[in-house]
Design an enzyme around this catalytic site. Structure first.
Site, PDB file in Angstrom:
ATOM      1  N   LYS A 272       7.148  15.670  -6.868  1.00 17.90           N
ATOM      2  CA  LYS A 272       6.515  15.918  -8.159  1.00 17.90           C
ATOM      3  C   LYS A 272       5.501  17.059  -8.093  1.00 17.90           C
ATOM      4  CE  LYS A 272       7.054  11.195  -9.906  1.00 17.90           C
ATOM      5  NZ  LYS A 272       6.349   9.959 -10.346  1.00 17.90           N
ATOM      6  N   MET A 273       4.698  17.064  -7.042  1.00 18.41           N
ATOM      7  CA  MET A 273       3.673  18.097  -6.932  1.00 18.41           C
ATOM      8  C   MET A 273       4.305  19.482  -6.793  1.00 18.41           C
ATOM      9  SD  MET A 273       0.382  18.423  -7.004  1.00 18.41           S
ATOM     10  CE  MET A 273      -0.923  19.561  -6.504  1.00 18.41           C
TER      11      MET A 273
ATOM     12  N   THR B 184      -1.407  19.109   2.050  1.00 16.21           N
ATOM     13  CA  THR B 184      -0.824  17.845   2.495  1.00 16.21           C
ATOM     14  C   THR B 184      -1.906  16.960   3.104  1.00 16.21           C
ATOM     15  OG1 THR B 184       1.297  18.908   2.940  1.00 16.21           O
ATOM     16  CG2 THR B 184       0.879  16.801   4.022  1.00 16.21           C
ATOM     17  N   THR B 185      -1.939  15.697   2.705  1.00 10.28           N
ATOM     18  CA  THR B 185      -2.906  14.767   3.277  1.00 10.28           C
ATOM     19  C   THR B 185      -2.264  13.974   4.403  1.00 10.28           C
ATOM     20  OG1 THR B 185      -2.350  13.078   1.625  1.00 10.28           O
ATOM     21  CG2 THR B 185      -4.160  14.572   1.110  1.00 10.28           C
TER      22      THR B 185
ATOM     23  N   ASN C  69      -8.270  17.860  -1.331  1.00 12.57           N
ATOM     24  CA  ASN C  69      -8.230  17.634  -2.777  1.00 12.57           C
ATOM     25  C   ASN C  69      -8.530  18.961  -3.455  1.00 12.57           C
ATOM     26  OD1 ASN C  69      -9.181  16.927  -5.537  1.00 12.57           O
ATOM     27  ND2 ASN C  69      -8.955  14.828  -4.814  1.00 12.57           N
TER      28      ASN C  69
ATOM     29  N   HIS D  81      -5.518   4.784  -5.719  1.00 15.22           N
ATOM     30  CA  HIS D  81      -4.376   5.665  -5.969  1.00 15.22           C
ATOM     31  C   HIS D  81      -3.151   4.858  -6.388  1.00 15.22           C
ATOM     32  CE1 HIS D  81      -6.765   8.703  -3.808  1.00 15.22           C
ATOM     33  NE2 HIS D  81      -6.005   9.588  -4.428  1.00 15.22           N
TER      34      HIS D  81
ATOM     35  N   LYS E 278       1.518   6.074  -2.905  1.00 18.57           N
ATOM     36  CA  LYS E 278       0.783   6.861  -1.914  1.00 18.57           C
ATOM     37  C   LYS E 278       0.927   6.218  -0.538  1.00 18.57           C
ATOM     38  CE  LYS E 278      -3.662   9.107  -0.993  1.00 18.57           C
ATOM     39  NZ  LYS E 278      -3.001  10.406  -0.736  1.00 18.57           N
TER      40      LYS E 278
ATOM     41  N   GLY F 140      -7.116  11.295   2.072  1.00 17.01           N
ATOM     42  CA  GLY F 140      -7.775  12.420   2.739  1.00 17.01           C
ATOM     43  C   GLY F 140      -9.062  12.810   2.044  1.00 17.01           C
ATOM     44  N   THR F 141      -9.093  12.655   0.729  1.00 18.67           N
ATOM     45  CA  THR F 141     -10.306  12.979  -0.023  1.00 18.67           C
ATOM     46  C   THR F 141     -11.434  12.026   0.335  1.00 18.67           C
ATOM     47  OG1 THR F 141      -9.024  13.885  -1.851  1.00 18.67           O
ATOM     48  CG2 THR F 141     -11.284  13.238  -2.332  1.00 18.67           C
TER      49      THR F 141
END
Length: 243
Positions: free
Chosen positions: A10-11, A75-76, A100, A131, A135, A141-142
């Protein structure tokens, strides 16, 4: 500017659509299992944007060796050796890395660096992130980057969730992950003092804010000298451009 996107989810699709809407040239999406676009277009690519899976990173870094291609890495869940590989690659290519790409989260970090020195000795600190149910990594990661802004010298014990007879609170920071529904992302830092609570919270209502930030990062890093760049550098560049 010519871009290539790594990741077909999607991203990646949202970045591709946004780039084309802005009049940028997007060669489309690829990944390590379908590498032909990157290999065929290598001489024409200005910036690669990667918001995919950690397994793609080392392949990308190998492909851009000896080129002037810039990389926007979002990428996280990257492991320590992958982060070290990013730093090493930044000696030969411009690399933009953030966990982020939201402007609001970038400002969140700035707020924490102002607030934490005033509160850390008298307030208890907890981090909560929420989230969507798809996920993979937890905590986000944020959330981990917010933890780093709060405790850069690692003077607190980091407690990832609590269970059982944990006893009275020590000099610690709790980090908690919630998963459910379609939530794009909520990050909250709570400061619990005596008879008062301060909450700093950021809510993402769609992935579009990350898409917008990724495109801004790509425009920012294009033609930059080799090095490792962050959202803080982007904010400074924006402020300088407006002054």
């Amino acid at each position: 500017m010519n871009i290539l996107i790594v990741g077909k989810g999607k991203m990646g699709q949202l970045i591709d659509a946004k780039a084309k809407a802005l009049g940028l040239t997007s060669f489309g999406c690829c990944d390590v299992l379908d590498p032909s676009l990157l290999q065929q277009k290598k001489e024409d690519i200005d910036v690669i944007l990667d918001f995919s899976h950690p397994d793609n990173l080392m392949w990308i870094l190998k492909e851009i060796e000896g080129t002037s291609i810039a990389l926007v890495e979002g990428t996280t869940g990257l492991q320590e050796e992958q982060l070290e590989a990013l730093k090493a690659a930044s000696k030969n290519n411009p690399i933009f890395y953030a966990t982020n790409y939201s402007y609001g989260i970038a400002l969140f970090h700035k707020l924490l660096k102002e607030v934490v020195p005033l509160l850390k000795d008298s307030f208890d600190i907890e981090i909560v992130e929420t989230h969507h149910n798809q996920k993979v990594d937890a905590p986000s990661g944020t959330a981990l980057s917010l933890l780093e802004s709060i405790d850069p010298d690692h003077k607190f014990e980091h407690i990832f969730g609590r269970q059982g007879n944990v006893g009275a609170r020590k000099k610690e920071i709790g980090i908690h992950a919630l998963r459910g529904g379609t939530i794009a992302g909520i990050h909250e830092v709570d400061f619990f003092g005596e008879d008062e609570v301060l909450e700093i919270k950021h809510t993402a209502t769609s992935r579009q804010i990350f898409v917008n930030g990724a495109i801004k990062a790509a425009l920012f890093i294009a033609n930059k000298p080799n090095g490792l760049y962050s959202m803080d550098d982007l904010l400074k560049g924006e402020l300088h451009g407006r002054s």
